[in-house]
Scaffold this motif. Structure first.
Motif, PDB file in Angstrom:
ATOM      1  N   ASP A   1      28.001  35.875  33.673  1.00 37.05           N
ATOM      2  CA  ASP A   1      28.508  36.851  34.630  1.00 37.05           C
ATOM      3  C   ASP A   1      28.133  38.237  34.122  1.00 37.05           C
ATOM      4  O   ASP A   1      28.726  38.738  33.151  1.00 37.05           O
ATOM      5  CB  ASP A   1      30.025  36.723  34.773  1.00 37.05           C
ATOM      6  CG  ASP A   1      30.601  37.674  35.820  1.00 37.05           C
ATOM      7  OD1 ASP A   1      29.845  38.519  36.330  1.00 37.05           O
ATOM      8  OD2 ASP A   1      31.803  37.577  36.119  1.00 37.05           O
TER       9      ASP A   1
ATOM     10  N   ASP B   1      32.726  42.926  40.585  1.00 42.80           N
ATOM     11  CA  ASP B   1      34.032  42.538  40.066  1.00 42.80           C
ATOM     12  C   ASP B   1      34.823  43.811  39.789  1.00 42.80           C
ATOM     13  O   ASP B   1      34.563  44.526  38.820  1.00 42.80           O
ATOM     14  CB  ASP B   1      33.874  41.733  38.775  1.00 42.80           C
ATOM     15  CG  ASP B   1      35.203  41.291  38.192  1.00 42.80           C
ATOM     16  OD1 ASP B   1      36.264  41.649  38.762  1.00 42.80           O
ATOM     17  OD2 ASP B   1      35.202  40.586  37.157  1.00 42.80           O
TER      18      ASP B   1
ATOM     19  N   ASN C   1      28.768  41.054  35.188  1.00 40.22           N
ATOM     20  CA  ASN C   1      29.831  42.062  35.252  1.00 40.22           C
ATOM     21  C   ASN C   1      30.445  42.327  33.885  1.00 40.22           C
ATOM     22  O   ASN C   1      30.851  43.442  33.567  1.00 40.22           O
ATOM     23  CB  ASN C   1      30.932  41.599  36.220  1.00 40.22           C
ATOM     24  CG  ASN C   1      30.509  41.674  37.673  1.00 40.22           C
ATOM     25  OD1 ASN C   1      30.525  42.719  38.295  1.00 40.22           O
ATOM     26  ND2 ASN C   1      30.101  40.532  38.218  1.00 40.22           N
TER      27      ASN C   1
END
Length: 439
Positions: free
Chosen positions: A38, A58, A40
């Motif tokens: 991920d 996010d 983010n």
């Protein structure tokens, strides 16, 4: 964040990155997500490494005004690339196909670069992430762009065409590959044909292999410039068998040019790739002499149709970047057709053909039968965790089987191969390219 606002930031910081390990200071970091990561979570790291902004989806990872929240990072990257492409209006040639698309892209880039400043796909960045990243490298200094498009599922090419909006299209061929995702050869045809559909709807131009009945049928009714061995092709070529590298004679149907070209490529199967590049170049006004000089200089790399002479007296045909039934067949036939010098051995080092789904077993067994039918004395090395090992259980001349490439390398170190013609061919995931230094 609105697309127009994001584009203004991009114009101020016209470099994008999706990987904090290879991040350029002052870039915009796009925090992509995958099955096992991920992006983010790496926003802070990207900013600390010098990124000007980080685009996230996010909200829990927002840090300050340098972190920009969007609904979906990948969609925003694709929309930004498509918008940038529209703003510049640079003419784009899209290339796809089952086999040869990367080689054709590289050859075409060499040809067009002889006259124009161009941008083209680097390496294998030909998917839903790689194409936007390539387009975002496009600048006002580029007069042409060549975008390679890969596909493993229906709709992939249509998605890439919606992003890149190509003005010219070229399909190298259509064969059995990625059947796990496509389901059948018809699925491959329909997906690759999405490029023709886009060009047809746009009223634009195709480059078509006149020797391929399927491509001629699919491209009917679209403006097209043809190449091939067919006498009806605008650009006609034929192979001259004089040594191990590909040499060809050329003739333009208009009658304004005939010539000969010696390349550093190996294999007759590269003839349509070379002709495709010449067809594009001639149509776009590159002088014949400049095209031939560019192609004569082009040296393949990355285990794509390389002919390598080694200190052990081996001649290696390194074609280990990709493999599927059609490319394996053409590589094998070319290998078997090369004349054998006295005392020279003949060796096949073959790896699994991946992503064939339910067709895997039949495809690998057909390959074994083709080798048997050749009736030539061969040493056979099979490498891969699945299908190649199964083939080794069948009677065959001097077969050695290995689950992975490390075991194969150990065998080559213990019992070196010398004074042999060697074909190395398999899917990239098998990593057969790593055996070259041991031959």
């Amino acid at each position: 964040m609105l697309l127009d606002d994001l584009y203004q930031l991009y114009l101020e910081h016209p470099t994008v990155s999706t990987d904090t390990r290879r991040l350029s200071p002052g870039c915009i970091f796009f925090a992509l997500k995958g099955a096992n990561f991920d992006g983010n979570r790496y926003a802070r790291q990207a900013l600390e490494a010098g990124a000007a902004y980080a685009v996230l989806d996010d909200p829990e990872q927002l840090i300050d005004e340098r972190t920009l929240l969007v609904e979906d990072v990948l969609t925003s990257l694709q929309q930004l690339a498509a918008h940038h492409r529209r703003q510049l209006g640079t003419p784009i040639l899209a290339i796809t196909g089952t086999n040869g698309k990367t080689t054709t892209k590289e050859l075409t880039a060499a040809v067009l670069s002889a006259r124009y400043p161009i941008l083209y796909t680097e390496g294998n960045l030909n998917n839903h992430i790689g194409v936007p990243l390539t387009l975002l490298r496009l600048g006002p200094e580029h007069q042409w762009a060549i975008i390679e498009m890969g596909a493993s599922h229906p709709g992939d090419i249509a998605e890439l065409c919606a992003i890149a909006d190509p003005d010219y299209g070229l399909i190298t061929n259509i064969g059995a590959a990625h059947l796990e995702g496509f389901g059948s050869l018809e699925g491959v045809r329909a997906t690759k044909g999405e490029l023709y559909d886009h060009i047809r709807a746009k009223g634009a131009q195709l480059f078509v292999n006149a020797d391929d009945p399927m491509l001629l049928e699919m491209s009917a009714g679209v403006a097209r410039h043809t190449y091939g061995t067919n006498s009806e092709a605008e650009l006609r070529g034929e192979v001259l068998h004089e040594d191990g590298s590909l040499q060809l004679a050329l003739r333009y149907r208009s009658g304004d040019y005939e010539g000969r070209l010696a390349t550093q490529l190996v294999g007759d199967y590269n003839l349509p790739n070379v002709l495709a590049a010449l067809a594009v170049g001639s149509y776009l006004g590159v002088p014949y002499a400049a095209m031939e000089e560019a192609l004569a200089r082009y040296a393949p790399s990355n285990s794509r149709s390389q002919l390598i002479e080694t200190e052990r007296g081996n001649r290696l045909i390194a074609d280990a970047y990709n493999a599927n039934p059609s490319s394996m067949h053409t590589a094998l036939q070319n290998f078997l057709a090369i004349p054998q010098t006295p005392g020279q051995g003949r060796v096949l080092i073959l790896g699994d053909m991946n992503e064939l789904g339910a067709a895997s077993k039949a495809a690998h067994h057909e390959l074994l039968e083709e080798i048997r039918r050749a009736g030539q004395p061969l040493r056979l090395y099979l490498c891969g965790p699945c299908w190649m090992r199964e083939l080794a259980a069948h009677p065959n001349p001097e077969v050695a089987a290995f689950a992975e490439v490390g075991e194969l390398i150990q065998s080559l170190q213990a019992t070196p191969i010398s004074d042999s013609l060697v074909l190395i061919k398999g899917s990239n995931g098998i990593k057969l390219g790593s055996v070259l230094e041991h031959l």
